[in-house]
Design a protein around this motif. Structure first.
Motif, PDB file in Angstrom:
ATOM      1  N   SER A 192     -17.167 -16.627 -28.626  1.00  0.00           N
ATOM      2  CA  SER A 192     -15.708 -16.482 -28.743  1.00  0.00           C
ATOM      3  C   SER A 192     -15.176 -17.805 -29.271  1.00  0.00           C
ATOM      4  CB  SER A 192     -15.061 -16.174 -27.384  1.00  0.00           C
ATOM      5  OG  SER A 192     -15.110 -17.315 -26.554  1.00  0.00           O
ATOM      6  N   GLY A 193     -13.934 -17.776 -29.693  1.00  0.00           N
ATOM      7  CA  GLY A 193     -13.307 -19.027 -30.098  1.00  0.00           C
ATOM      8  C   GLY A 193     -13.259 -20.010 -28.943  1.00  0.00           C
ATOM      9  N   MET A 194     -12.896 -19.518 -27.754  1.00  0.00           N
ATOM     10  CA  MET A 194     -12.795 -20.412 -26.595  1.00  0.00           C
ATOM     11  C   MET A 194     -14.144 -21.021 -26.228  1.00  0.00           C
ATOM     12  SD  MET A 194      -9.696 -20.935 -25.915  1.00  0.00           S
ATOM     13  CE  MET A 194     -10.094 -21.975 -24.529  1.00  0.00           C
ATOM     14  N   LEU A 231      -4.739 -10.944 -33.622  1.00  0.00           N
ATOM     15  CA  LEU A 231      -4.228 -11.040 -34.990  1.00  0.00           C
ATOM     16  C   LEU A 231      -5.367 -10.916 -35.985  1.00  0.00           C
ATOM     17  CD1 LEU A 231      -4.731 -14.205 -36.451  1.00  0.00           C
ATOM     18  CD2 LEU A 231      -3.571 -14.750 -34.343  1.00  0.00           C
ATOM     19  N   SER A 275     -12.821 -14.134 -34.288  1.00  0.00           N
ATOM     20  CA  SER A 275     -12.326 -12.843 -33.803  1.00  0.00           C
ATOM     21  C   SER A 275     -11.157 -12.359 -34.657  1.00  0.00           C
ATOM     22  CB  SER A 275     -11.830 -12.963 -32.359  1.00  0.00           C
ATOM     23  OG  SER A 275     -12.614 -13.850 -31.596  1.00  0.00           O
ATOM     24  N   LYS A 276     -10.564 -13.263 -35.424  1.00  0.00           N
ATOM     25  CA  LYS A 276      -9.342 -12.945 -36.163  1.00  0.00           C
ATOM     26  C   LYS A 276      -9.682 -12.643 -37.627  1.00  0.00           C
ATOM     27  CE  LYS A 276      -7.777 -14.021 -32.121  1.00  0.00           C
ATOM     28  NZ  LYS A 276      -7.212 -15.315 -31.781  1.00  0.00           N
ATOM     29  N   ILE A 323     -14.473 -23.961 -28.494  1.00  0.00           N
ATOM     30  CA  ILE A 323     -13.577 -25.056 -28.087  1.00  0.00           C
ATOM     31  C   ILE A 323     -14.148 -25.771 -26.861  1.00  0.00           C
ATOM     32  CG2 ILE A 323     -11.279 -25.499 -27.076  1.00  0.00           C
ATOM     33  CD1 ILE A 323     -10.179 -23.372 -29.026  1.00  0.00           C
ATOM     34  N   ALA A 355     -15.705 -14.017 -31.621  1.00  0.00           N
ATOM     35  CA  ALA A 355     -16.622 -15.080 -32.050  1.00  0.00           C
ATOM     36  C   ALA A 355     -15.801 -16.303 -32.416  1.00  0.00           C
ATOM     37  CB  ALA A 355     -17.461 -14.626 -33.246  1.00  0.00           C
ATOM     38  N   THR A 369      -7.696 -20.999 -37.784  1.00  0.00           N
ATOM     39  CA  THR A 369      -7.830 -19.553 -37.565  1.00  0.00           C
ATOM     40  C   THR A 369      -6.908 -18.743 -38.467  1.00  0.00           C
ATOM     41  OG1 THR A 369      -8.440 -19.930 -35.258  1.00  0.00           O
ATOM     42  CG2 THR A 369      -7.564 -17.758 -35.788  1.00  0.00           C
ATOM     43  N   GLU A 418      -3.281 -27.153 -35.071  1.00  0.00           N
ATOM     44  CA  GLU A 418      -3.446 -25.844 -35.703  1.00  0.00           C
ATOM     45  C   GLU A 418      -2.519 -25.816 -36.898  1.00  0.00           C
ATOM     46  OE1 GLU A 418      -2.303 -22.607 -33.061  1.00  0.00           O
ATOM     47  OE2 GLU A 418      -3.477 -23.558 -31.489  1.00  0.00           O
ATOM     48  N   PHE A 427     -12.167 -25.565 -36.836  1.00  0.00           N
ATOM     49  CA  PHE A 427     -12.446 -24.519 -35.861  1.00  0.00           C
ATOM     50  C   PHE A 427     -11.808 -23.220 -36.349  1.00  0.00           C
ATOM     51  CE2 PHE A 427     -10.333 -21.916 -32.668  1.00  0.00           C
ATOM     52  CZ  PHE A 427     -11.422 -21.460 -31.959  1.00  0.00           C
ATOM     53  N   SER A 436     -11.186 -19.167 -34.722  1.00  0.00           N
ATOM     54  CA  SER A 436     -11.484 -18.001 -33.915  1.00  0.00           C
ATOM     55  C   SER A 436     -11.892 -16.934 -34.917  1.00  0.00           C
ATOM     56  CB  SER A 436     -10.278 -17.529 -33.109  1.00  0.00           C
ATOM     57  OG  SER A 436     -10.584 -16.233 -32.601  1.00  0.00           O
ATOM     58  N   ASP A 455      -7.668 -26.389 -36.063  1.00  0.00           N
ATOM     59  CA  ASP A 455      -7.829 -24.966 -35.790  1.00  0.00           C
ATOM     60  C   ASP A 455      -7.215 -24.229 -36.974  1.00  0.00           C
ATOM     61  OD1 ASP A 455      -7.462 -22.304 -35.051  1.00  0.00           O
ATOM     62  OD2 ASP A 455      -6.966 -22.763 -32.959  1.00  0.00           O
ATOM     63  N   TYR A 480      -2.218 -22.565 -29.609  1.00  0.00           N
ATOM     64  CA  TYR A 480      -2.869 -21.425 -28.971  1.00  0.00           C
ATOM     65  C   TYR A 480      -2.959 -21.683 -27.460  1.00  0.00           C
ATOM     66  CZ  TYR A 480      -6.057 -17.880 -27.526  1.00  0.00           C
ATOM     67  OH  TYR A 480      -6.605 -16.821 -26.852  1.00  0.00           O
TER      68      TYR A 480
HETATM   69  C1  LIG Z   1      -7.512 -16.321 -30.800  1.00  0.00           C
HETATM   70  C2  LIG Z   1      -7.332 -17.761 -31.050  1.00  0.00           C
HETATM   71  C3  LIG Z   1      -8.125 -18.718 -30.408  1.00  0.00           C
HETATM   72  C4  LIG Z   1      -9.167 -18.344 -29.364  1.00  0.00           C
HETATM   73  O1  LIG Z   1     -10.203 -17.580 -29.888  1.00  0.00           O
HETATM   74  P1  LIG Z   1     -10.953 -16.393 -29.093  1.00  0.00           P
HETATM   75  O2  LIG Z   1     -11.873 -15.848 -30.131  1.00  0.00           O
HETATM   76  O3  LIG Z   1      -9.912 -15.421 -28.621  1.00  0.00           O
HETATM   77  O4  LIG Z   1     -11.673 -17.019 -27.950  1.00  0.00           O
HETATM   78  C5  LIG Z   1      -7.919 -20.051 -30.723  1.00  0.00           C
HETATM   79  N1  LIG Z   1      -6.975 -20.429 -31.619  1.00  0.00           N
HETATM   80  C6  LIG Z   1      -6.189 -19.533 -32.236  1.00  0.00           C
HETATM   81  C7  LIG Z   1      -5.162 -20.005 -33.207  1.00  0.00           C
HETATM   82  C8  LIG Z   1      -6.331 -18.184 -31.977  1.00  0.00           C
HETATM   83  O5  LIG Z   1      -5.527 -17.296 -32.579  1.00  0.00           O
END
Ligand SMILES: *Cc1c(COP(=O)(O)O)cnc(C)c1O
Length: 383
Positions: free
Chosen positions: A77-79, A329, A198-199, A82, A209, A176, A145, A194, A196, A174, A102
Motif C-alpha cells: 500500500s502507499g502507507m 481517487l 492504488s490511485k 511511507i 500498492a 500520487t 505533495e 512516492f 500511492s 508525494d 494526505y
Molecule cells: C491514497 C494516498 C496515499 C496513501 O496510499 P494508500 O495506497 O491508500 O496506502 C498517500 N498519499 C496520497 C496523496 C494519497 O492519495
C-alpha cells in the motif's frame, strides 16, 4: 533512440520485461520459493517471495524508468511505503510537511513525532515560499505533495529542491496526483518520489500498492528495502501484475480525466451554491502558472468544490447518480466525498469542501449530475 513520449516509454518498458514464449503480456510468477543448485547457489535472482519476486521486480523496473530513478521499491500500500521510508531514517530526524496533506500520512508523522522517532514541523503557508521558510529553520527531510490533497495547491518542485538542498535537507515528493505522465519530480531535483499506486498508476480501483523511486541508491535506500523484506510489505504478485496492466493505459486515462476535470471545473464555477472551485487547471488558481509549467501532461482529475455550507456538502454527495459517494481517487469511476469527517482530528480541511475524483465517464454527464445534486441539496431540485 530518444523517445518523444512518456506513453512510448511505458510501452517500451513493459515490452522489454520479456517472456520466453514471446507473449506480449508478461506472466504472473506466484511462487513463494525458488530452487537452488547443487552447491546451494541460487539459480536465478530470487530465493523467497517476501524478499522479492519476478513480477514485483518487473513493475519496479517500469516505474523506475518512468520516474527516471536509480531504484524503485513497491509495497502492499502507499502507507506501507511511507512507513518503510520514515522507518529507514535515523532517529530524531527533522521532518517538515504542510498542515494540509494526505491525512493518513500526516497521522503517521504525528505518531512518529509523539514517539520521538522524528521531529515534525508542520508549515501553514501552503506554497513553495511556505516550504522554503520552514526548511530554513533546520530540516533533514521535507515531505510535500503536489498537487496537495485535498485543496490542490501546487509546489514549484525545482525551486523547492534548490531551497531544501541549500538548507542541507532532502526533498521527498508525494506525486500520487501527478504521475510521471505529467510530472517527473526527480528530473526537477527531488530526491525521492512516492506514489500511492492504488490511485492513478493502477487506475482501476482494484489494487492497493505504493511505490518509492529514489535518485540515489544509498544506505537509507538499502535500509528501506530491508524494512520491506523484514516486515513482509511487498505486494502480492497478482497485485503487481494488475499494476503492470493498469500502467499500460496510464497516459490515456490521465489525459481523459484531465480534460474532463478542466471542463467540469470551468462549469462548476457557475453552479448555484458553489463558492469556489479548487483546481490547478483553472486560470484563477493561485499556482496555475507553476502547474502549467510542471504538469506537462494534464492537470489531473482531482478537484474540490467549496459549497455554501456543510449541509449542502453532505446532501449533494448523497444526491449524485453518476458520481459515486466513496473515498479514494484515480479510478475509472468518478467519486465524490465530503472530506472533513473522513480526515479525523488533525484535519484543517473546511467542512464545506467536496472532493471530486473525475474519472472516465462523459464530462457533460458528470456536470449535469453534479448540477442536479446541488439543486436537490439546496432544496430546489426534482430528484
Ligand atoms: C491514497 C494516498 C496515499 C496513501 O496510499 P494508500 O495506497 O491508500 O496506502 C498517500 N498519499 C496520497 C496523496 C494519497 O492519495
Amino acid at each position: 533512440m530518444r523517445l518523444e513520449s512518456i506513453d512510448t516509454l511505458v510501452s517500451r518498458a513493459l515490452s522489454e520485461i520479456g517472456d520466453p514464449d514471446g507473449a506480449v503480456v508478461p506472466g504472473i510468477q506466484p511462487a513463494t520459493t525458488f530452487r537452488r543448485g547443487p552447491d546451494g547457489e541460487l539459480i536465478g535472482d530470487f530465493s523467497y517471495r517476501r524478499t522479492s519476486s519476478p513480477t514485483i521486480r518487473a513493475v519496479e523496473g517500469v516505474l523506475n524508468r518512468l520516474d527516471g530513478g536509480e531504484g524503485c521499491l513497491i509495497f502492499s500500500s502507499g502507507m506501507a511505503a511511507i512507513n518503510a521510508f520514515f522507518g529507514a531514517q535515523p532517529r530524531g530526524v527533522r521532518v517538515a510537511a504542510p498542515t494540509v496533506m494526505y491525512h493518513g500520512a500526516q497521522d503517521w508523522l504525528h505518531r512518529l513525532d509523539e514517539r520521538g522517532d522524528i521531529k515534525l514541523t508542520l508549515f501553514e503557508r501552503l506554497d513553495t515560499e511556505g516550504l522554503i521558510e520552514a526548511v530554513a529553520e533546520g530540516c533533514d527531510i521535507a515531505w510535500i505533495e503536489s498537487p496537495l490533497n485535498p485543496t490542490w495547491e501546487v509546489f514549484d518542485i525545482a525551486a523547492a529542491a534548490e531551497a531544501t538542498h541549500a538548507a542541507g535537507c532532502l526533498l521527498a515528493v508525494d506525486s500520487t496526483v501527478a504521475p510521471p505522465v505529467t510530472t517527473r519530480p526527480l528530473d526537477l531535483g527531488a530526491d525521492i518520489v512516492f506514489h500511492s499506486a492504488s490511485k492513478y498508476l493502477n487506475g482501476h480501483s482494484d489494487v492497493t500498492a505504493g511505490a518509492l523511486i529514489t535518485r540515489r541508491a544509498d544506505e537509507a535506500w538499502a535500509e528501506t528495502e530491508a524494512i520491506r523484506v523484514l516486515l513482509g510489505s511487498a505486494p502480492s504478485p497478482f497485485d503487481a501484475w494488475l499494476l503492470l496492466r493498469g500502467l499500460r493505459t496510464l497516459g490515456v486515462r490521465y489525459r481523459r480525466a484531465s480534460e474532463s476535470a478542466l471542463r467540469f471545473a470551468e462549469r462548476a464555477e457557475m453552479i448555484e451554491g458553489v463558492q469556489q472551485v479548487l483546481f490547478p487547471g483553472l486560470a484563477s488558481h493561485p499556482h496555475h502558472e507553476i502547474a502549467k509549467r510542471q504538469m506537462t501532461g494534464g492537470f489531473g482529475g482531482m478537484l474540490s468544490v467549496l459549497v455554501d455550507g456543510p449541509d449542502t456538502a453532505v446532501a449533494a454527495a448523497a444526491a449524485t447518480g453518476v458520481f459515486t459517494a466513496a473515498t479514494s481517487l484515480g479510478g475509472p469511476e468518478s467519486l465524490i466525498e465530503h472530506r472533513a469527517p473522513v480526515e479525523g482530528p488533525h484535519s484543517v480541511v473546511p467542512d464545506n469542501l467536496l472532493r471530486l475524483s473525475v474519472g472516465l465517464e462523459g464530462a457533460d454527464d458528470l456536470i449535469a449530475d453534479f448540477e442536479e445534486a446541488m439543486a436537490a441539496a439546496r432544496g430546489r431540485g426534482s430528484r
